[in-house]
Design a protein around this motif. Structure first.
Motif, mmCIF file in Angstrom:
data_model
loop_
_atom_site.group_PDB
_atom_site.id
_atom_site.type_symbol
_atom_site.label_atom_id
_atom_site.label_comp_id
_atom_site.label_asym_id
_atom_site.label_seq_id
_atom_site.Cartn_x
_atom_site.Cartn_y
_atom_site.Cartn_z
ATOM 1 N N GLU A 5 20.837 35.033 15.326
ATOM 2 C CA GLU A 5 21.500 36.414 15.119
ATOM 3 C C GLU A 5 21.751 36.272 13.588
ATOM 4 O O GLU A 5 21.719 37.296 12.885
ATOM 5 C CB GLU A 5 22.824 36.479 15.894
ATOM 6 N N GLU A 6 21.952 35.117 12.949
ATOM 7 C CA GLU A 6 22.317 34.776 11.457
ATOM 8 C C GLU A 6 20.732 35.127 10.884
ATOM 9 O O GLU A 6 19.864 34.786 11.162
ATOM 10 C CB GLU A 6 22.610 33.512 11.284
ATOM 11 N N SER A 7 20.982 35.865 9.841
ATOM 12 C CA SER A 7 19.878 36.213 8.925
ATOM 13 C C SER A 7 19.410 34.874 8.217
ATOM 14 O O SER A 7 20.086 34.166 7.994
ATOM 15 C CB SER A 7 19.980 37.328 7.839
ATOM 16 N N ILE A 8 17.860 35.030 7.808
ATOM 17 C CA ILE A 8 17.428 33.744 7.101
ATOM 18 C C ILE A 8 17.374 34.225 5.566
ATOM 19 O O ILE A 8 16.595 34.981 5.233
ATOM 20 C CB ILE A 8 16.225 33.387 7.655
ATOM 21 N N GLU A 9 18.019 33.335 4.631
ATOM 22 C CA GLU A 9 18.122 33.753 3.226
ATOM 23 C C GLU A 9 17.754 32.591 2.407
ATOM 24 O O GLU A 9 17.497 32.878 1.093
ATOM 25 C CB GLU A 9 19.588 34.324 2.859
ATOM 26 N N ASN A 10 17.579 31.476 2.902
ATOM 27 C CA ASN A 10 17.591 30.231 2.026
ATOM 28 C C ASN A 10 16.769 29.308 2.784
ATOM 29 O O ASN A 10 16.698 29.459 4.101
ATOM 30 C CB ASN A 10 18.762 29.633 1.325
ATOM 31 N N ILE A 11 16.245 28.244 2.145
ATOM 32 C CA ILE A 11 15.439 27.231 2.702
ATOM 33 C C ILE A 11 16.198 26.574 3.926
ATOM 34 O O ILE A 11 15.610 26.037 4.702
ATOM 35 C CB ILE A 11 15.174 26.058 1.584
ATOM 36 N N ASP A 12 17.669 26.126 3.531
ATOM 37 C CA ASP A 12 18.416 25.313 4.740
ATOM 38 C C ASP A 12 18.312 26.347 5.942
ATOM 39 O O ASP A 12 18.443 25.616 7.065
ATOM 40 C CB ASP A 12 19.656 25.076 4.296
ATOM 41 N N GLN A 13 18.663 27.556 5.965
ATOM 42 C CA GLN A 13 18.432 28.497 6.903
ATOM 43 C C GLN A 13 17.306 28.331 7.666
ATOM 44 O O GLN A 13 17.211 28.384 8.968
ATOM 45 C CB GLN A 13 19.188 29.859 6.718
ATOM 46 N N ALA A 14 16.141 28.537 6.918
ATOM 47 C CA ALA A 14 14.795 28.609 7.306
ATOM 48 C C ALA A 14 14.592 27.182 8.175
ATOM 49 O O ALA A 14 13.978 27.334 9.166
ATOM 50 C CB ALA A 14 13.869 28.609 6.249
ATOM 51 N N GLU A 15 15.073 26.140 7.787
ATOM 52 C CA GLU A 15 14.658 24.914 8.286
ATOM 53 C C GLU A 15 15.420 24.798 9.743
ATOM 54 O O GLU A 15 14.906 24.309 10.686
ATOM 55 C CB GLU A 15 15.263 23.638 7.519
ATOM 56 N N SER A 16 16.836 25.261 9.775
ATOM 57 C CA SER A 16 17.438 25.328 11.141
ATOM 58 C C SER A 16 17.002 26.023 12.061
ATOM 59 O O SER A 16 16.684 25.950 13.248
ATOM 60 C CB SER A 16 18.895 25.842 10.512
ATOM 61 N N TYR A 17 16.384 27.467 11.503
ATOM 62 C CA TYR A 17 15.755 28.340 12.374
ATOM 63 C C TYR A 17 14.444 27.727 12.939
ATOM 64 O O TYR A 17 14.093 27.976 14.096
ATOM 65 C CB TYR A 17 15.701 29.508 11.770
ATOM 66 N N PHE A 18 13.725 27.304 12.079
ATOM 67 C CA PHE A 18 12.242 26.726 12.421
ATOM 68 C C PHE A 18 12.496 25.406 13.437
ATOM 69 O O PHE A 18 12.066 25.624 14.677
ATOM 70 C CB PHE A 18 11.710 26.083 11.202
ATOM 71 N N LYS A 19 13.403 24.930 13.502
ATOM 72 C CA LYS A 19 13.704 23.664 14.500
ATOM 73 C C LYS A 19 14.337 24.329 15.586
ATOM 74 O O LYS A 19 14.054 23.750 16.886
ATOM 75 C CB LYS A 19 14.705 22.549 13.817
ATOM 76 N N LEU A 20 15.134 25.312 15.478
ATOM 77 C CA LEU A 20 15.795 25.929 16.741
ATOM 78 C C LEU A 20 14.744 26.443 17.440
ATOM 79 O O LEU A 20 14.726 26.708 18.817
ATOM 80 C CB LEU A 20 16.776 27.004 16.333
ATOM 81 N N MET A 21 13.679 26.956 16.872
ATOM 82 C CA MET A 21 12.519 27.649 17.632
ATOM 83 C C MET A 21 11.322 26.686 18.023
ATOM 84 O O MET A 21 10.263 27.183 18.248
ATOM 85 C CB MET A 21 11.853 28.692 16.771
ATOM 86 N N GLY A 22 11.763 25.393 18.064
ATOM 87 C CA GLY A 22 10.988 24.363 18.417
ATOM 88 C C GLY A 22 9.877 24.179 17.543
ATOM 89 O O GLY A 22 8.524 23.620 17.930
ATOM 90 N N CYS A 23 10.018 24.545 16.173
ATOM 91 C CA CYS A 23 8.867 24.191 15.234
ATOM 92 C C CYS A 23 7.612 24.987 15.584
ATOM 93 O O CYS A 23 6.436 24.501 15.080
ATOM 94 C CB CYS A 23 8.585 22.642 15.037
ATOM 95 N N SER A 24 7.748 26.358 15.989
ATOM 96 C CA SER A 24 6.690 26.819 16.526
ATOM 97 C C SER A 24 6.818 28.359 15.926
ATOM 98 O O SER A 24 7.566 29.131 16.124
ATOM 99 C CB SER A 24 6.736 27.049 17.978
ATOM 100 N N ARG A 25 5.691 28.628 14.953
ATOM 101 C CA ARG A 25 5.653 29.894 14.431
ATOM 102 C C ARG A 25 5.548 30.753 15.567
ATOM 103 O O ARG A 25 6.019 32.226 15.304
ATOM 104 C CB ARG A 25 4.412 29.992 13.399
ATOM 105 N N PHE A 26 4.831 30.625 16.503
ATOM 106 C CA PHE A 26 4.436 31.673 17.617
ATOM 107 C C PHE A 26 5.841 32.018 18.360
ATOM 108 O O PHE A 26 5.992 33.167 18.624
ATOM 109 C CB PHE A 26 3.608 31.079 18.734
ATOM 110 N N HIS A 27 6.679 30.951 18.597
ATOM 111 C CA HIS A 27 7.975 31.189 19.368
ATOM 112 C C HIS A 27 8.688 32.137 18.335
ATOM 113 O O HIS A 27 9.676 32.985 18.859
ATOM 114 C CB HIS A 27 8.768 29.927 19.554
ATOM 115 N N MET A 28 8.745 31.893 16.986
ATOM 116 C CA MET A 28 9.424 32.580 16.059
ATOM 117 C C MET A 28 9.141 34.177 16.160
ATOM 118 O O MET A 28 10.021 35.001 15.906
ATOM 119 C CB MET A 28 9.381 32.129 14.714
#
Length: 243
Positions: A5-28
């Motif tokens: 639910e948290e918005s992605i505004e910087n590289i650290d948030q992006a990294e956390s979200y990417f890993k949270l989604m199993g490092c999958s662009r498809f899942h994102m």
């Protein structure tokens, strides 16, 4: 970031979200299109994503001994889903596969086999054996194949049925890559595959599955996994016409 639910505004948030989604662009993209668009706007270099994937992969590997036996198959599948087209991942995985084979319980064996052999629509099947050949590493392919044979030995010992068709998929892989010259072993695989497939199609045909009826008729006609029986073949052909 601990949730989607948290918005992605910087590289650290992006990294956390990417890993949270199993490092999958498809899942994102599938799970939260809005977060995915925010992520895309940061225009993150693929090499950075590769580093994140490697970090997650190594983190999972280091936690292997904490995984409960009943979850090893799912754990292994999650590792395979992370790997990129690099020898590093295949080398690490083949080492882990040997460890897993020593402690996995029988219910998890089909998941392991499916990842190594593959189950796509090609004769090379797309598993870890094919990935090894794709990277010009037949030595790794042979090591994975040896683990597959060891797993099948366990299956025979436990009198445990693997996933339907998996023996046939292995025959496809063996013949496609020429990985084994043991014709007796290949023929045993093929015969057991026919037998298991026959039982599967018989059960599905009894449930009035049209495709199963058609294949079951062919099995009876050709004597695959059963005694050749033209009468039963014609019976299922008639049933098929009645659908």
């Amino acid at each position: 970031m601990t949730n989607t639910e948290e918005s992605i505004e910087n590289i650290d948030q992006a990294e956390s979200y990417f890993k949270l989604m199993g490092c999958s662009r498809f899942h994102m993209m599938r799970e939260n299109p809005q977060r995915n668009e925010e992520y895309k706007k940061l225009d993150i270099d693929p090499s950075i994503e590769s580093e994140w994937i490697k970090e997650e992969f190594e983190k999972k590997i280091s936690n292997f001994h904490k995984i409960e036996t009943k979850h090893i198959g799912v754990f292994y599948s999650s590792l395979v889903s992370l790997i990129e087209r690099k020898e590093f991942y295949l080398e690490k995985l083949v080492e882990l596969t040997q460890e897993i084979n020593n402690r996995v319980n029988r219910e998890q064996l089909p998941l392991i086999l499916t990842q190594i052999i593959g189950n796509n629509a090609t004769k090379s099947r797309g598993g870890l054996i094919q990935k090894s050949y794709d990277l010009k590493r037949p030595d790794l392919a042979v090591l994975y194949y040896e683990q597959v044979k060891s797993i099948f030995e366990k299956i025979e010992l436990y009198y445990f049925k693997p996933t339907p068709f998996i023996r046939g998929y292995l025959v496809d892989v063996i013949e496609y890559f020429g990985i084994d010259a043991d014709n007796d072993f290949i023929e045993k695989l093929r015969l057991k595959n026919y037998f298991e497939n026959f039982n599967y199609y018989k059960k599905e045909a009894d449930r009035r599955n049209v495709n199963a009826m058609k294949i079951l008729s062919e099995y009876y006609r050709e004597g695959k996994g059963c005694q050749k029986d033209i009468v039963k073949a014609e019976f299922w052909e008639l049933k098929l016409k009645e659908k």
